[in-house]
Every structure is written in structure tokens, then in C-alpha cells.
Design an enzyme around this catalytic site. Structure first.
Site, PDB file in Angstrom:
ATOM      1  N   THR A  30      12.570   7.942  23.220  1.00  0.00           N
ATOM      2  CA  THR A  30      13.764   8.403  23.394  1.00  0.00           C
ATOM      3  C   THR A  30      13.416   6.519  24.117  1.00  0.00           C
ATOM      4  OG1 THR A  30      13.876  10.592  24.072  1.00  0.00           O
ATOM      5  CG2 THR A  30      15.123   8.958  25.667  1.00  0.00           C
ATOM      6  N   TYR A  31      12.622   6.689  24.448  1.00  0.00           N
ATOM      7  CA  TYR A  31      12.693   4.745  25.859  1.00  0.00           C
ATOM      8  C   TYR A  31      12.910   4.222  24.596  1.00  0.00           C
ATOM      9  CZ  TYR A  31      10.590   0.997  28.317  1.00  0.00           C
ATOM     10  OH  TYR A  31      10.850  -0.394  28.387  1.00  0.00           O
ATOM     11  N   ASP A  32      12.301   4.215  23.002  1.00  0.00           N
ATOM     12  CA  ASP A  32      12.597   3.085  22.115  1.00  0.00           C
ATOM     13  C   ASP A  32      14.376   3.130  22.099  1.00  0.00           C
ATOM     14  OD1 ASP A  32       9.674   2.284  21.983  1.00  0.00           O
ATOM     15  OD2 ASP A  32       9.301   3.553  20.701  1.00  0.00           O
ATOM     16  N   ILE A  86     -13.911 -17.349  44.265  1.00  0.00           N
ATOM     17  CA  ILE A  86     -14.581 -16.104  44.869  1.00  0.00           C
ATOM     18  C   ILE A  86     -16.068 -16.559  45.067  1.00  0.00           C
ATOM     19  CG2 ILE A  86     -15.065 -13.923  44.966  1.00  0.00           C
ATOM     20  CD1 ILE A  86     -12.293 -13.510  44.550  1.00  0.00           C
ATOM     21  N   LYS A 108     -13.596  -6.304  40.044  1.00  0.00           N
ATOM     22  CA  LYS A 108     -13.533  -7.751  40.235  1.00  0.00           C
ATOM     23  C   LYS A 108     -13.189  -7.692  38.791  1.00  0.00           C
ATOM     24  CE  LYS A 108     -15.917 -12.512  40.182  1.00  0.00           C
ATOM     25  NZ  LYS A 108     -15.943 -12.802  38.657  1.00  0.00           N
ATOM     26  N   LYS A 137     -21.704  -9.513  41.993  1.00  0.00           N
ATOM     27  CA  LYS A 137     -21.794  -9.080  41.087  1.00  0.00           C
ATOM     28  C   LYS A 137     -22.234  -7.673  40.103  1.00  0.00           C
ATOM     29  CE  LYS A 137     -19.793 -13.737  40.421  1.00  0.00           C
ATOM     30  NZ  LYS A 137     -20.241 -15.679  39.772  1.00  0.00           N
ATOM     31  N   CYS A 184      -4.902  -3.016   1.690  1.00  0.00           N
ATOM     32  CA  CYS A 184      -3.407  -2.312   0.274  1.00  0.00           C
ATOM     33  C   CYS A 184      -3.563  -1.176  -0.310  1.00  0.00           C
ATOM     34  CB  CYS A 184      -3.761  -3.477  -0.720  1.00  0.00           C
ATOM     35  SG  CYS A 184      -5.203  -3.498  -1.759  1.00  0.00           S
TER      36      CYS A 184
END
EC number: 6.5.1.2
Length: 692
Positions: free
Chosen positions: A61-63, A108, A138, A334, A428
Site C-alpha cells: 500500500t505504501y508503494d 571523542i 557508540k 570502548k 542464471c
């Protein structure tokens, strides 16, 4: 406006009709009204999908709504810079403009050591007293400044050096989670910092597609993101699965007092935030947050390499200030690098030039020997069965030198049994045949993957040596629809090439001259260029000397393959391979189309002697009065070797008109003498050889 009123005012929000009147039956006023409603509705559906993760209509429907909006804009000339349809991409640009950020986008300060994060906390509390921290993942993506003026997307700029970056606005417009217009009670001016990333599941699916198309996969999601956001063609960006998290305000006409308040406002504006953000009161809770995120890392559909701990209060941030390189109110705690152990997310099957199927494990990115890798070879079906490898298994990955990593062993089964190669080619759909431990696509040159690699081989050093037509150029021409077979090389014209990114008139002329010069190649070069399995340049020369013409070789290969076995360097296996190649209908069709443009030379079995014995020549550029192939045949007839690339074993590089820069550079690097055509002719004349 209450939601019920919105629904009533806009029929395309809930249970929207999609049985539209024909475009040609609408007046311009009716079209404008429908476009306005559709834009509002599509923006709202985008917000629900990308920000709220709570869509209220189905994808189809969006499409339908999106396509209707685009059709109306095109039919009535109603395109607008902030229309949702701009997500499909605009016209390619020549280069990115450099733009100064509204506020510095600094790095940072960070560490993986707990002691360092405690020192950060001690300094903060010493300078500004007790604070709350906002803890965030992060993200391991690409930082971008996104600027809105009066609620409209004004520009998007990469981080660059932190002071200025590349203007990638048109590319950013194609990303679903970058709203063209803000919602709600937004500031008049708002510059936010976001992280562009490629979701892990989408990255694996995209890498799988690349491998099956015969292209090299991206090393990790960050590389894929960085390579995408800086594409000069927005339509390419629109086709790739990028997303954005927004996590900071760089500048605004209405600033909140705290970071948490800013983040809480973002969804109201239509800006997507991360649901793993937490506010904590002390550093112990921040450390605990980091440890919990480390445990949850593999569950996330985006890459993170740590957490960021930020002072929440804006006034405290201002007091803490910044250094030349980083803000003093934030610290990145980290994670340790993933080392050698990871999970197989998927398996892609790569089809090589000869049709061989090679299974490639797509990994959750892992550090192996200091290099982040996201794929590993599984070699062949027998090895897969022996190691009992399958999707979902936790494995140990090893890497030897610069070769592709390989799966050493399964540490923990996350699946049942082992991976089975498909019965049909993933490219193919031709049947797959097994030959011992190997598997092969039977599609031949009718298989797109084999075709691309065959064109590369045809133009490469072991083929016709068409300088300027390497892997990247072949991929570009195939993707542009200009090459659907080897024969299409001979239909290229200058306009085809100069319309493509990176091609100028001179480079186009040079390539077309190379292609033109290849229309009458030496028979041995042509046979080698076809890429017949097990037939390289040396074997091709022996076959050419034995049969003299391509027609004679082809006839023997098709109807009397036993004749091939009498040729030096050709045994039963090679003879069978040559026979299979020429009797393949797909291969025969491709060869026939190439022969419409190419006339391989007959071989003169008489040689002129060994006057040039022991010498190796490489040719580049065009020669006067003779083709480059004729010159190559002449030196070979007198005992020399003629190769396609310069190495330390090369004695002379002969440079004609419009010589290739690559070969000349290689000659200089290897101290190989470069002969102009006159010098080459003089060298031959000294040995009694006439080039004419």
C-alpha cells in the site's frame, strides 16, 4: 490536530484507497490537492516506519501511495526539493562542495581501560560537581551534520576534519530516516549530529548480492556506509540500505537545558533516536551500562564499538569546554576488538569465470590479525561437510598473509547439519554439476557472472590486453547496460563512454583505439582470451600452431576432440574441457557474435629463426603501418617472448602512439628500457628483421 481529525482530513493515512483515477483525468488543481495530501501521508508513514517502528499500512500500500505521488509530480510538473519522492535519487553530481559546520564536530576522547573512564569522572566532578551521565551506544558508522531551517532540510554534511566536510545533501535525501521536513513544534533552526549506518542484516544481504554479481564485498558495514554516502550518483545511494540515528544537537534556536531533554524531543520532530540510551547518576552505573551493552552487542542490528558517556547538563558542558580535538564533557568507553571468533550470518555463492561455484561465509565482522573481516572462504562442498559448517555457527577464523580468511573450525553449532550448495546457479538458474569436490554452473557465457569475468579476462593480460579496460571499467560498463556480451565491446562509441563518470574524451579515444586494434588478433591471443578452462596463453599458442585457423580448431574441438590430445601441453582432461566449451550452446552463441566483429589471424608456421631468442617484449600504444599484434607475432616468430604486462623479466617496452601510462610507469619502476617505434625498428633491423 488530534489524530482522528488528521485521519478524517487525509484519506491516505489509515486504510488508504489505492484505486486512483487515471492521471490524465485530473485537472491541475485536483492534482495539486492530491499531491499535498499524499506528501503529508507519506511523511507520516515514513515517521511511523523509521522513527516509531510502528507502521499502520502494508508495504504494498505504501508503494502504491509513493508511486501515485511520483506519477502526479511528473505529469503536472509538481516536483519539490523536500518531497518524499526525492528519496529515489536525483541527477549525478560532478563533485562535492566543501561546507563549514555550524559548530565543530569534534572527536571523542576514549579508551578501553576502566581506569581511564574513572579518571574522566573524577575530573568532571572536580570541575563541575555532581552530574548525571547520558549513556549511548557508540555507533560504528559515518557521522553527519544535518541542518534544518524553518523545519525544512537545508543541508547534510559529512564530518570531514571536524571543521568542514562534504555536502552530501542530495544523497541524504534518499535515506528514509532523514526527514525532508520536521514535524511538531520544532526550532526555527536546528543542526543535529547523526550517525549514518548500514544495518547488519541489510549489510549481509547486500554483500551477498555483490558476491553473486561477481563483485567484491565490502569489508564491514562502516566501509559500506562510507563508500555509499560519498557516491556521486544519488540513485546509487537510494538503492543501498542506509539508516540514521540522531544523538546530539550541534546548534539550535531553542536549546534544551539537558541532553536527555533534547533526545526526548527528537522523535516529536521526526528524528530517529536509539532505544538503548540510558541516564545514570554515577560512574558505576555508566560502567555497568557499558558491560551490559558489550553482552548485548551481538543481538543488535547495527555495529557498535563501545559506549559514549556524556555529561547531561548543558551548562556543565559549557563549563567543561573543549580542547582543539575533543569535547571535555564526553568519553568513549570502548569494547575490546573481536578476535578470530565470530558467527556465520549467511553464505553466498560466488560464480567464477569458469563457472566454478565458491561458497563464501558472510561473517559478523571480526578482527583477524589486526584486520576487520566480514567474509571467509569455505572452499568447496567436501570441506564444508568435513567441518560441518552452517549458517548460525560460531567459528574460528584464520588469515594467512593477504589471502581471504578461511573458517578453521566450528566452535559452537547454531544450526543442524552443514551448508549444502544449491542445485541451480544463483545467478542464471542453470543446473549445477559436480566434478569431484568442485561444483560448476553449466550456463557458460550465458551466465551473467561468468560473462562479467569473461569480459575482464578477454580484455586482460592473458587475453587481448585492452589497456584501459580493467575490472572496475568492465563493471561500470556492464552496470550501465553497455556490455551484455563480449561482442558489445565492438559496439561501444565515444558518447557511450564520455557519458559515464570518470571518462573523458582522451580516455574514451584510447580505449576505442585499443578495441579497434583487436579486431584482427593473433590466433593464440584470441583462443586464450575466450577463457576456456585450463587453456592459458601457453596452451593457446600450441593449439594455434597445430590448427592454424580458428575454424579448424573449433571443428576439431567439436567433432574430433581426440585430435587435440596430440598437441603439446594438451592431455585428455584439457581436450575434454575444450570440447565441452565449444559444444556448449551458450558458449557457441557468444563466440559466434564475437566472430561477427573479430577475425583471428591465421598462423604462419614458418618461423624466422632465433635472432631475438631470450628477449621479452611488451607493447603499448599503436604502431605505424602494422598492428600491435603483428609486431608481437614478428618478435615471437624470431624467438622472443611477447607478454601483456611489464615485470622485472621484461627486456623492452615498445611505446607507440597514445601509449598507456600504466605500462610506462611499470617500466620505470622496474628499470625496463622504453623504446619508441623508431628505436624498436632499428633494433630489429640490426638483427636483419623487417617489421613490414
Amino acid at each position: 490536530m488530534p489524530a482522528a481529525d488528521e485521519d478524517e482530513a487525509n484519506p491516505y493515512l489509515r486504510e488508504p484507497p489505492t484505486d486512483f483515477e487515471p492521471v490524465e483525468d485530473l485537472s491541475e488543481d485536483e492534482a495539486r490537492e492530491q499531491v499535498t495530501l499524499l506528501r503529508e501521508a507519506v511523511r507520516e508513514h515514513d515517521r511511523r516506519y523509521y522513527v516509531e517502528n510502528d507502521p499502520i499500512i502494508g508495504d504494498r500500500t505504501y508503494d502504491d501511495l509513493f508511486s501515485r505521488l511520483r506519477d502526479l509530480e511528473e505529469a503536472f510538473g509538481l516536483d519539490h526539493p523536500d518531497s518524499p519522492t526525492r528519496r529515489v535519487g536525483g541527477e549525478p553530481i560532478e563533485a562535492f562542495d566543501t561546507v563549514e559546520h555550524v559548530a565543530p564536530m569534534l572527536s571523542i576522547e576514549g579508551s578501553g581501560e576502566e581506569g581511564d573512564i574513572r579518571e574522566f569522572d573524577e575530573r568532571v566532578r572536580r570541575e563541575v560537581g555532581d552530574v548525571d551521565y547520558v549513556c549511548e551506544p557508540k555507533f560504528d558508522g559515518v557521522s553527519m551534520e544535518v541542518v534544518y531551517e524553518d523545519g525544512r532540510l537545508e543541508r547534510a554534511v559529512t564530518r570531514g576534519d571536524g571543521r568542514e566536510g562534504d555536502d552530501v545533501t542530495e544523497n541524504a535525501r534518499t535515506i528514509g530516516s532523514v526527514p525532508q521536513r520536521l514535524r511538531g513544534d520544532h526550532p526555527e533552526f536546528l543542526a543535529v549530529r547523526g550517525e549514518v549506518y548500514m544495518p547488519k542484516d541489510a549489510f549481509q544481504a547486500y554483500n551477498r548480492e555483490r558476491i553473486e554479481r561477481g563483485e567484491d564485498p565490502f569489508a564491514n558495514p562502516r566501509n559500506a556506509t562510507a563508500g555509499t554516502i560519498r557516491q556521486l550518483d544519488p540513485t546509487v545511494v537510494a538503492e543501498r540500505p542506509l539508516a540514521v540515528f540522531y544523538f546530539d544537537v550541534l546548534e539550535a534556536s531553542d536549546l534544551a537545558d539537558s541532553h536527555r531533554d533534547e533526545l526526548e524531543r527528537f522523535p516529536d520532530y521526526g528524528l530517529r533516536t536509539n532505544d538503548r540510551v540510558e541516564v545514570v547518576g554515577d560512574i558505576e552505573d555508566a560502567i555497568d551500562y557499558r558491560d551490559r551493552m558489550l553482552e548485548a552487542r551481538e543481538e543488535l542490528d547495527y555495529e557498535i564499538d563501545g559506549v559514549v558517556i556524556k555529561v547531561d547538563d548543558r551548562a556543565a558542558r559549557e563549563e567543561l569546554g573543549r580542547t582543539a580535538r575533543h569535547d571535555r564533557w564526553a568519553f568513549a568507553y570502548k569494547f575490546p576488538a573481536r578476535a578470530e571468533v565470530t558467527t556465520i550470518a549467511d553464505v553466498a555463492v560466488q560464480v567464477g569465470r569458469t563457472g566454478r561455484l565458491t561458497p563464501v561465509a558472510l561473517l559478523e565482522p571480526v578482527d583477524v590479525g589486526g584486520v576487520t573481516v566480514s567474509r571467509a572462504s569455505l572452499h568447496n562442498p567436501e570441506e564444508i561437510a568435513e567441518k560441518n559448517v552452517n549458517i548460525g555457527d560460531t567459528v574460528r577464523v584464520q588469515r594467512a598473509g593477504d589471502v581471504i580468511p578461511y573458517v578453521e573450525e566450528v566452535l559452537e553449532k547454531g544450526s543442524e547439519g552443514h551448508y549444502e550448495l544449491p542445485d541451480r546457479c544463483p545467478v542464471c538458474d542453470s543446473p549445477v554439476e559436480r566434478d569431484g569436490p568442485m561444483a560448476f554452473c553449466t550456463g557458460g557465457l550465458g551466465c551473467d557472472a561468468q560473462l562479467r569475468r569473461s569480459i575482464e579476462y578477454y580484455a586482460g593480460d592473458d587475453g587481448l590486453d585492452l589497456e584501459g579496460l580493467g575490472e572496475k571499467s568492465v563493471r561500470q560498463l556492464v552496470d550501465a547496460g553497455l556490455l551484455e556480451s563480449v561482442a558489445d565491446l565492438y559496439a561501444l562509441d565515444q558518447a557511450d563512454l564520455t557519458d559515464l563518470e570518470g571518462w573523458g574524451e582522451q580516455s574514451a579515444e584510447n580505449l576505442l583505439a585499443e578495441i579497434a586494434a583487436s579486431r584482427e588478433p593473433p590466433l593464440s591471443d584470441f583462443v586464450s582470451a575466450l577463457g576456456i578452462p585450463l587453456v592459458g596463453p601457453a596452451t593457446a599458442r600450441e593449439l594455434a600452431r597445430e590448427f592454424g585457423t580458428f575454424a579448424a580448431l573449433r571443428e576439431a574441438a567439436e567433432s574430433e576432440p581426440e585430435r587435440l590430445e596430440g598437441v603439446d601441453d594438451v592431455g585428455e582432461t584439457v581436450a575434454e574441457t575444450v570440447h565441452d566449451f565449444f559444444t556448449s550452446e551458450a558458449n557457441a552463441a557468444v563466440v559466434d557474435t564475437v566472430l561477427d566483429h573479430v577475425s583471428p589471424q591465421e598462423v604462419d608456421v614458418e618461423t624466422g629463426g632465433d635472432e631475438l631468442a631470450g628477449l621479452t617484449f611488451v607493447f603499448t600504444g599503436s604502431l605505424e603501418g602494422v598492428t600491435r599484434d603483428e609486431a608481437q607475432a614478428t618478435v615471437e616468430a624470431h624467438g622472443a617472448n611477447a607478454t601483456g604486462s611489464v615485470s622485472g623479466n621484461t627486456d623492452y617496452l615498445v611505446a607507440g602512439e597514445n601509449p598507456g601510462a600504466t605500462k610506462q610507469g611499470d617500466a620505470r619502476d622496474n628499470d625496463v628500457p622504453i623504446l619508441e617505434e623508431g628505436e624498436f625498428r632499428d633494433l630489429l633491423a640490426e638483427r636483419g628483421i623487417d617489421l613490414e
